[in-house]
Write a protein that holds these residues in place. Sequence first.
Motif, PDB file in Angstrom:
ATOM      1  N   ARG A   1      23.887  44.402  26.986  1.00  0.00           N
ATOM      2  CA  ARG A   1      24.874  45.214  26.692  1.00  0.00           C
ATOM      3  C   ARG A   1      25.839  45.482  27.911  1.00  0.00           C
ATOM      4  N   ASP A   2      25.562  45.042  29.090  1.00  0.00           N
ATOM      5  CA  ASP A   2      26.456  45.089  30.263  1.00  0.00           C
ATOM      6  C   ASP A   2      26.576  43.738  31.001  1.00  0.00           C
ATOM      7  N   VAL A   3      27.619  43.248  30.723  1.00  0.00           N
ATOM      8  CA  VAL A   3      27.869  41.882  31.602  1.00  0.00           C
ATOM      9  C   VAL A   3      28.858  42.323  32.781  1.00  0.00           C
ATOM     10  N   HIS A   4      28.312  41.826  34.192  1.00  0.00           N
ATOM     11  CA  HIS A   4      28.950  42.170  35.253  1.00  0.00           C
ATOM     12  C   HIS A   4      29.744  40.808  35.742  1.00  0.00           C
ATOM     13  N   VAL A   5      30.819  40.562  35.809  1.00  0.00           N
ATOM     14  CA  VAL A   5      31.303  39.685  36.411  1.00  0.00           C
ATOM     15  C   VAL A   5      31.757  39.857  37.780  1.00  0.00           C
ATOM     16  N   LEU A   6      31.183  39.181  38.815  1.00  0.00           N
ATOM     17  CA  LEU A   6      31.399  39.299  40.140  1.00  0.00           C
ATOM     18  C   LEU A   6      32.403  38.524  40.870  1.00  0.00           C
ATOM     19  N   ILE A   7      33.429  39.018  41.244  1.00  0.00           N
ATOM     20  CA  ILE A   7      34.614  38.191  41.878  1.00  0.00           C
ATOM     21  C   ILE A   7      34.742  38.623  43.397  1.00  0.00           C
ATOM     22  N   ARG A   8      34.785  37.670  44.368  1.00  0.00           N
ATOM     23  CA  ARG A   8      34.858  38.061  45.642  1.00  0.00           C
ATOM     24  C   ARG A   8      36.418  38.345  46.076  1.00  0.00           C
ATOM     25  N   ARG A   9      37.174  38.088  45.360  1.00  0.00           N
ATOM     26  CA  ARG A   9      38.593  38.588  45.755  1.00  0.00           C
ATOM     27  C   ARG A   9      39.222  39.838  44.867  1.00  0.00           C
ATOM     28  N   GLY A  10      40.410  40.189  45.166  1.00  0.00           N
ATOM     29  CA  GLY A  10      41.087  41.297  44.495  1.00  0.00           C
ATOM     30  C   GLY A  10      41.548  40.995  43.234  1.00  0.00           C
ATOM     31  N   PRO A  11      42.036  41.865  42.306  1.00  0.00           N
ATOM     32  CA  PRO A  11      42.717  41.449  41.004  1.00  0.00           C
ATOM     33  C   PRO A  11      44.061  40.732  41.189  1.00  0.00           C
ATOM     34  N   GLN A  12      44.580  40.941  42.202  1.00  0.00           N
ATOM     35  CA  GLN A  12      45.860  40.254  42.546  1.00  0.00           C
ATOM     36  C   GLN A  12      45.711  38.843  42.895  1.00  0.00           C
ATOM     37  N   HIS A  13      44.620  38.317  43.124  1.00  0.00           N
ATOM     38  CA  HIS A  13      44.257  36.920  43.368  1.00  0.00           C
ATOM     39  C   HIS A  13      43.664  36.042  42.442  1.00  0.00           C
ATOM     40  N   VAL A  14      43.303  36.803  41.142  1.00  0.00           N
ATOM     41  CA  VAL A  14      42.505  35.817  40.093  1.00  0.00           C
ATOM     42  C   VAL A  14      43.404  34.787  39.701  1.00  0.00           C
ATOM     43  N   ARG A  15      42.827  33.625  39.302  1.00  0.00           N
ATOM     44  CA  ARG A  15      43.603  32.389  38.796  1.00  0.00           C
ATOM     45  C   ARG A  15      42.950  32.216  37.421  1.00  0.00           C
ATOM     46  N   PHE A  16      42.509  33.071  36.658  1.00  0.00           N
ATOM     47  CA  PHE A  16      42.167  32.835  35.156  1.00  0.00           C
ATOM     48  C   PHE A  16      43.354  32.363  34.551  1.00  0.00           C
ATOM     49  N   THR A  17      43.202  31.549  33.468  1.00  0.00           N
ATOM     50  CA  THR A  17      44.398  31.421  32.776  1.00  0.00           C
ATOM     51  C   THR A  17      44.515  32.886  31.675  1.00  0.00           C
TER      52      THR A  17
ATOM     53  N   ARG B   1      33.592  41.851  45.276  1.00  0.00           N
ATOM     54  CA  ARG B   1      32.157  41.898  45.150  1.00  0.00           C
ATOM     55  C   ARG B   1      31.526  40.501  45.484  1.00  0.00           C
ATOM     56  N   ASN B   2      30.490  40.484  46.321  1.00  0.00           N
ATOM     57  CA  ASN B   2      29.826  39.194  46.518  1.00  0.00           C
ATOM     58  C   ASN B   2      28.467  39.326  46.461  1.00  0.00           C
TER      59      ASN B   2
ATOM     60  N   ALA C   1      43.660  39.722  57.388  1.00  0.00           N
ATOM     61  CA  ALA C   1      44.923  39.042  57.485  1.00  0.00           C
ATOM     62  C   ALA C   1      45.464  37.819  57.440  1.00  0.00           C
ATOM     63  N   GLU C   2      43.989  36.854  57.610  1.00  0.00           N
ATOM     64  CA  GLU C   2      44.458  35.593  57.238  1.00  0.00           C
ATOM     65  C   GLU C   2      43.994  35.056  56.109  1.00  0.00           C
ATOM     66  N   GLY C   3      43.835  36.184  55.108  1.00  0.00           N
ATOM     67  CA  GLY C   3      43.681  35.816  53.741  1.00  0.00           C
ATOM     68  C   GLY C   3      42.228  35.509  53.393  1.00  0.00           C
ATOM     69  N   ARG C   4      41.168  35.782  54.441  1.00  0.00           N
ATOM     70  CA  ARG C   4      39.912  35.444  54.160  1.00  0.00           C
ATOM     71  C   ARG C   4      39.118  36.536  53.619  1.00  0.00           C
ATOM     72  N   VAL C   5      38.060  35.968  52.904  1.00  0.00           N
ATOM     73  CA  VAL C   5      37.066  37.113  52.388  1.00  0.00           C
ATOM     74  C   VAL C   5      36.063  37.464  53.423  1.00  0.00           C
ATOM     75  N   VAL C   6      35.921  38.846  53.800  1.00  0.00           N
ATOM     76  CA  VAL C   6      34.999  39.237  54.689  1.00  0.00           C
ATOM     77  C   VAL C   6      34.138  40.291  54.351  1.00  0.00           C
ATOM     78  N   GLY C   7      32.802  40.443  54.603  1.00  0.00           N
ATOM     79  CA  GLY C   7      32.033  41.456  54.177  1.00  0.00           C
ATOM     80  C   GLY C   7      32.378  42.885  54.878  1.00  0.00           C
ATOM     81  N   THR C   8      32.191  43.872  54.066  1.00  0.00           N
ATOM     82  CA  THR C   8      31.969  45.012  54.664  1.00  0.00           C
ATOM     83  C   THR C   8      30.997  45.718  55.108  1.00  0.00           C
ATOM     84  N   GLY C   9      29.951  45.271  54.777  1.00  0.00           N
ATOM     85  CA  GLY C   9      28.621  45.599  55.056  1.00  0.00           C
ATOM     86  C   GLY C   9      27.958  46.479  53.974  1.00  0.00           C
ATOM     87  N   GLU C  10      28.887  47.323  53.170  1.00  0.00           N
ATOM     88  CA  GLU C  10      28.491  48.049  52.187  1.00  0.00           C
ATOM     89  C   GLU C  10      27.977  47.549  50.927  1.00  0.00           C
TER      90      GLU C  10
END
Length: 451
Positions: free
Chosen positions: A190-206, A269-270, A293-302
């Motif tokens: 019933r619930d499909v969770h798509v986990l994407i490490r970056r933000g919505p402005q970065h997605v490269r889906f067609t 989310r990672n 600031a360098e555009g890298r994905v880093v964890g927040t610990g949360e």
Amino acid sequence: MQQAQARVAVIGAGPSGLYAAAALLASGEPVSVEVLDRLPAPYGLVRYGVAPDHVKMKSVIRVLQKPFDPAHVEFLGGVRVGESGIPLDVLRDHFHAVVHATGSSVDRRLGVPGEELAGSLGSGAFVSWYCGHPDHVDLQPLLDHPGVAVVGAGNVALDVARVLAKTADEMAETDVPEPVLAALRASAVRDVHVLIRRGPQHVRFTPAELRQIGELANADVVVHDDGLLAAGVDEPEDRRQRQNLEMLREWAAHGSTGKPRRVHLRFLRNPVRLLGENGRVSAVVVERTRIDAEGRVVGTGEEETLDVGLVVRAIGYDAEPIPGLPFDARTGTVPNEGGRVVRDGVPVPGAYVTGWIKRGPTGVIGTNKADAAETVAALLADLPALPAPPHPEPEVFRKALASYGMRPVDWTGWLRLDAEEVRRGGRRGAERVKVADLAEMMEAAHGAPAP
């Protein structure tokens, strides 16, 4: 077929191999081409990697089949090359040149604890299952839990999410095999969770692929972006990314409408570990991320925990080494220069690669056309200096295959299998229904039970 013609074997009947065959044919050079594939059906990734409901994308088959109709190029399906079939050095005794177009079929791993649990699998296996690949006919993915996590930010992740969110009646209109349709009909998802490490402005889906998620009759799209869209993000320079962002903003503003299923797009989310009960996945723990600031994905610990019974990772593919050829495990490719296989800096006479095994798992189906053209140009330039094989006669090669227990499926045999799939489709109201069991495929292709 004239004896004076140079003989070329293309191993792999997917897009990369068939584009190579077409380029050889179009060259006008006196070359005979035989396309070998371990399965009795051609088209490779188009048949077994393109989602069943992507009818338009599958139409490229009309282009890929041209070398076989009329029969300028010979298809030999059910032919295994390597340790489980005819050895590569024996194959070389029958051809001036061999083009390897076997792709990259190994799912990359997340490298997180719990990945070995039942209910954790790669998208390659899952997609191959619902596309009717014989290797995965017995996969039986665990669809008995309301929650599923799909890890990835590419079109394959969206394909998996869309197939899980559609109704069985919608999927009945496609070519999915009957056992797959039965499993989807019984699905508790019933619930499909798509986990994407970056933000919505970065997605490269067609954009076309993303738009299909919003058009699902049976599922809402729920955007989880930590408020980024409402707060405002920088407009991407890429036009497609801007189109994606516009759709995501619209969905985030509308929210859920009460449809029976939901596709959750969870940005930043990672997955960091999979939890299990009784040997199977029971949850996935995800860490919130941020972009530095360098555009890298880093964890927040949360961290947060999602209740899921299946985790499908869609994070790319690796290739397996080809026995008898050099292999670069770092890039997942056969070392080459413009398609010429190179060992220790020296070209291997008569050995060539094209497609993912040449350049890595990048690009779209059409990328293989230029890639194959480069390899074929190298092969044709080398051809006058290549040594003639000791056994160039086609009938001798057929006897060699028989000695290794193989009864090839020719193009006429594939057309018999094709007709059987169309017949099965007619009974279900679909264009075709794939035959997924290998023995059934061989029986249909040969017109009689396989020996």
